[in-house]
Design a protein around this motif. Structure first.
Motif, PDB file in Angstrom:
ATOM      1  N   ASP A 122       0.802  -1.223   0.000  1.00  0.00           N
ATOM      2  CA  ASP A 122       0.000   0.000   0.000  1.00  0.00           C
ATOM      3  C   ASP A 122       0.838   1.277   0.000  1.00  0.00           C
ATOM      4  O   ASP A 122       0.274   2.381   0.004  1.00  0.00           O
ATOM      5  CB  ASP A 122      -0.930   0.014   1.224  1.00  0.00           C
ATOM      6  N   ASP A 123       2.159   1.159  -0.016  1.00  0.00           N
ATOM      7  CA  ASP A 123       3.017   2.341   0.077  1.00  0.00           C
ATOM      8  C   ASP A 123       2.741   3.373  -1.010  1.00  0.00           C
ATOM      9  O   ASP A 123       2.789   4.576  -0.756  1.00  0.00           O
ATOM     10  CB  ASP A 123       4.503   1.952   0.027  1.00  0.00           C
ATOM     11  N   ALA A 124       2.461   2.934  -2.200  1.00  0.00           N
ATOM     12  CA  ALA A 124       2.237   3.865  -3.307  1.00  0.00           C
ATOM     13  C   ALA A 124       0.890   4.584  -3.206  1.00  0.00           C
ATOM     14  O   ALA A 124       0.706   5.646  -3.819  1.00  0.00           O
ATOM     15  CB  ALA A 124       2.329   3.129  -4.642  1.00  0.00           C
ATOM     16  N   HIS A 125      -0.042   4.016  -2.452  1.00  0.00           N
ATOM     17  CA  HIS A 125      -1.381   4.595  -2.310  1.00  0.00           C
ATOM     18  C   HIS A 125      -1.794   4.510  -0.840  1.00  0.00           C
ATOM     19  O   HIS A 125      -2.682   3.727  -0.486  1.00  0.00           O
ATOM     20  CB  HIS A 125      -2.391   3.866  -3.196  1.00  0.00           C
ATOM     21  N   GLN A 126      -1.177   5.328  -0.012  1.00  0.00           N
ATOM     22  CA  GLN A 126      -1.448   5.276   1.421  1.00  0.00           C
ATOM     23  C   GLN A 126      -2.873   5.728   1.731  1.00  0.00           C
ATOM     24  O   GLN A 126      -3.404   6.633   1.083  1.00  0.00           O
ATOM     25  CB  GLN A 126      -0.435   6.119   2.185  1.00  0.00           C
ATOM     26  N   ALA A 127      -3.456   5.091   2.734  1.00  0.00           N
ATOM     27  CA  ALA A 127      -4.817   5.407   3.161  1.00  0.00           C
ATOM     28  C   ALA A 127      -4.896   6.838   3.701  1.00  0.00           C
ATOM     29  O   ALA A 127      -3.895   7.402   4.155  1.00  0.00           O
ATOM     30  CB  ALA A 127      -5.258   4.416   4.245  1.00  0.00           C
ATOM     31  N   GLU A 128      -6.089   7.399   3.668  1.00  0.00           N
ATOM     32  CA  GLU A 128      -6.308   8.761   4.178  1.00  0.00           C
ATOM     33  C   GLU A 128      -5.827   8.901   5.611  1.00  0.00           C
ATOM     34  O   GLU A 128      -5.259   9.929   5.988  1.00  0.00           O
ATOM     35  CB  GLU A 128      -7.796   9.117   4.115  1.00  0.00           C
ATOM     36  N   GLN A 129      -6.066   7.862   6.439  1.00  0.00           N
ATOM     37  CA  GLN A 129      -5.650   7.919   7.840  1.00  0.00           C
ATOM     38  C   GLN A 129      -4.130   8.025   7.960  1.00  0.00           C
ATOM     39  O   GLN A 129      -3.609   8.709   8.845  1.00  0.00           O
ATOM     40  CB  GLN A 129      -6.126   6.680   8.607  1.00  0.00           C
ATOM     41  N   VAL A 130      -3.417   7.350   7.082  1.00  0.00           N
ATOM     42  CA  VAL A 130      -1.947   7.380   7.095  1.00  0.00           C
ATOM     43  C   VAL A 130      -1.458   8.755   6.654  1.00  0.00           C
ATOM     44  O   VAL A 130      -0.552   9.331   7.272  1.00  0.00           O
ATOM     45  CB  VAL A 130      -1.365   6.269   6.193  1.00  0.00           C
ATOM     46  N   ILE A 131      -2.071   9.304   5.621  1.00  0.00           N
ATOM     47  CA  ILE A 131      -1.708  10.641   5.147  1.00  0.00           C
ATOM     48  C   ILE A 131      -1.943  11.665   6.254  1.00  0.00           C
ATOM     49  O   ILE A 131      -1.105  12.547   6.494  1.00  0.00           O
ATOM     50  CB  ILE A 131      -2.478  10.986   3.854  1.00  0.00           C
ATOM     51  N   ARG A 132      -3.068  11.544   6.952  1.00  0.00           N
ATOM     52  CA  ARG A 132      -3.370  12.447   8.073  1.00  0.00           C
ATOM     53  C   ARG A 132      -2.289  12.341   9.145  1.00  0.00           C
ATOM     54  O   ARG A 132      -1.777  13.347   9.637  1.00  0.00           O
ATOM     55  CB  ARG A 132      -4.736  12.094   8.672  1.00  0.00           C
ATOM     56  N   LEU A 133      -1.905  11.119   9.503  1.00  0.00           N
ATOM     57  CA  LEU A 133      -0.869  10.898  10.514  1.00  0.00           C
ATOM     58  C   LEU A 133       0.438  11.568  10.098  1.00  0.00           C
ATOM     59  O   LEU A 133       1.054  12.299  10.877  1.00  0.00           O
ATOM     60  CB  LEU A 133      -0.657   9.400  10.734  1.00  0.00           C
ATOM     61  N   LYS A 134       0.842  11.354   8.865  1.00  0.00           N
ATOM     62  CA  LYS A 134       2.102  11.914   8.383  1.00  0.00           C
ATOM     63  C   LYS A 134       2.043  13.450   8.331  1.00  0.00           C
ATOM     64  O   LYS A 134       3.029  14.124   8.638  1.00  0.00           O
ATOM     65  CB  LYS A 134       2.463  11.322   7.026  1.00  0.00           C
ATOM     66  N   GLN A 135       0.900  14.011   7.993  1.00  0.00           N
ATOM     67  CA  GLN A 135       0.753  15.467   7.977  1.00  0.00           C
ATOM     68  C   GLN A 135       0.834  16.040   9.390  1.00  0.00           C
ATOM     69  O   GLN A 135       1.446  17.088   9.605  1.00  0.00           O
ATOM     70  CB  GLN A 135      -0.570  15.864   7.311  1.00  0.00           C
ATOM     71  N   ASP A 136       0.215  15.355  10.342  1.00  0.00           N
ATOM     72  CA  ASP A 136       0.258  15.814  11.736  1.00  0.00           C
ATOM     73  C   ASP A 136       1.693  15.778  12.275  1.00  0.00           C
ATOM     74  O   ASP A 136       2.115  16.675  13.007  1.00  0.00           O
ATOM     75  CB  ASP A 136      -0.653  14.963  12.625  1.00  0.00           C
ATOM     76  N   ILE A 137       2.436  14.757  11.905  1.00  0.00           N
ATOM     77  CA  ILE A 137       3.835  14.664  12.337  1.00  0.00           C
ATOM     78  C   ILE A 137       4.646  15.772  11.673  1.00  0.00           C
ATOM     79  O   ILE A 137       5.434  16.457  12.335  1.00  0.00           O
ATOM     80  CB  ILE A 137       4.412  13.268  12.012  1.00  0.00           C
ATOM     81  N   ALA A 138       4.441  15.980  10.373  1.00  0.00           N
ATOM     82  CA  ALA A 138       5.180  17.012   9.639  1.00  0.00           C
ATOM     83  C   ALA A 138       4.929  18.401  10.215  1.00  0.00           C
ATOM     84  O   ALA A 138       5.826  19.251  10.210  1.00  0.00           O
ATOM     85  CB  ALA A 138       4.798  16.972   8.161  1.00  0.00           C
TER      86      ALA A 138
END
Length: 191
Positions: A51-67
């Protein structure tokens, strides 16, 4: 005065989690120029490299919060002498795909609470090993291996009198750690 946003990752999903209580009480000990965001990790799918090439919305949210954060606060229980699976899942998601590690360069603090006498010593050591690999500079001292017992929290959910001075000292050192690391990172970026 510079403002610092800290991402808080609690390694427990339990409704009455000691570590959720600890995180909520601990952030009240921080200075006013520090704010904290509790990251949601319970809704993440199980990590699958496919799933690395198409990360779930929840994963994108997590990465944005960390960034968006200038630091990380990990508050974790110990499960079977290590970190909980939900925490490892979140760490793996935010570190992938290779070359897109959201944790890198974020100064971190690690502590946890357990009913056991050794607190969360082994879980914290495992977490520190993982964070070292992920290039998240982690505060080494003071360590905080906390045992959940009567009176640790007061009636309002704050740190009780018997532990407040120690945890205030921990938070004060964490603040210094984040400020120092953030300054170092900013200096390196300016070069």
């Amino acid at each position: 005065m510079q403002h610092y946003q800290i991402a808080v990752v609690v390694g427990s999903l339990r409704k009455e989690s000691f570590n959720h209580q600890l995180a909520a009480a601990l952030v009240r000990l921080a200075p006013s120029n520090f704010s904290f965001k509790m990251l949601q990790i319970g809704d993440l799918p199980l990590y699958n490299q496919d799933d690395d090439a198409h990360q779930a919305e929840q994963v994108i949210r997590l990465k944005q919060d960390i960034a968006a954060s200038q630091g990380l606060l990990f508050v974790t229980p110990e499960y079977n002498r290590s970190i909980p699976g939900v925490l490892k899942n979140a760490i793996d998601h935010a570190s992938r795909p290779y070359g897109h590690n959201a944790w890198a360069g974020k100064p971190a603090g690690v502590l946890g609470m357990s009913v056991g006498a050794i607190g969360t010593a082994l879980a914290q050591q495992h977490l520190r090993n993982i964070l070292a690999y992920l290039d998240a500079p982690t505060m080494g001292q003071p360590e905080a291996f906390l045992q959940a017992k009567e009176g640790f929290f007061d009636a309002d959910g704050n740190i009780g009198a018997g532990s407040k001075e120690f945890l205030q000292g921990w938070m004060d050192q964490f603040v210094v750690w984040v400020q120092k690391q953030s300054h170092t990172i900013a200096s390196m970026a300016a070069k």
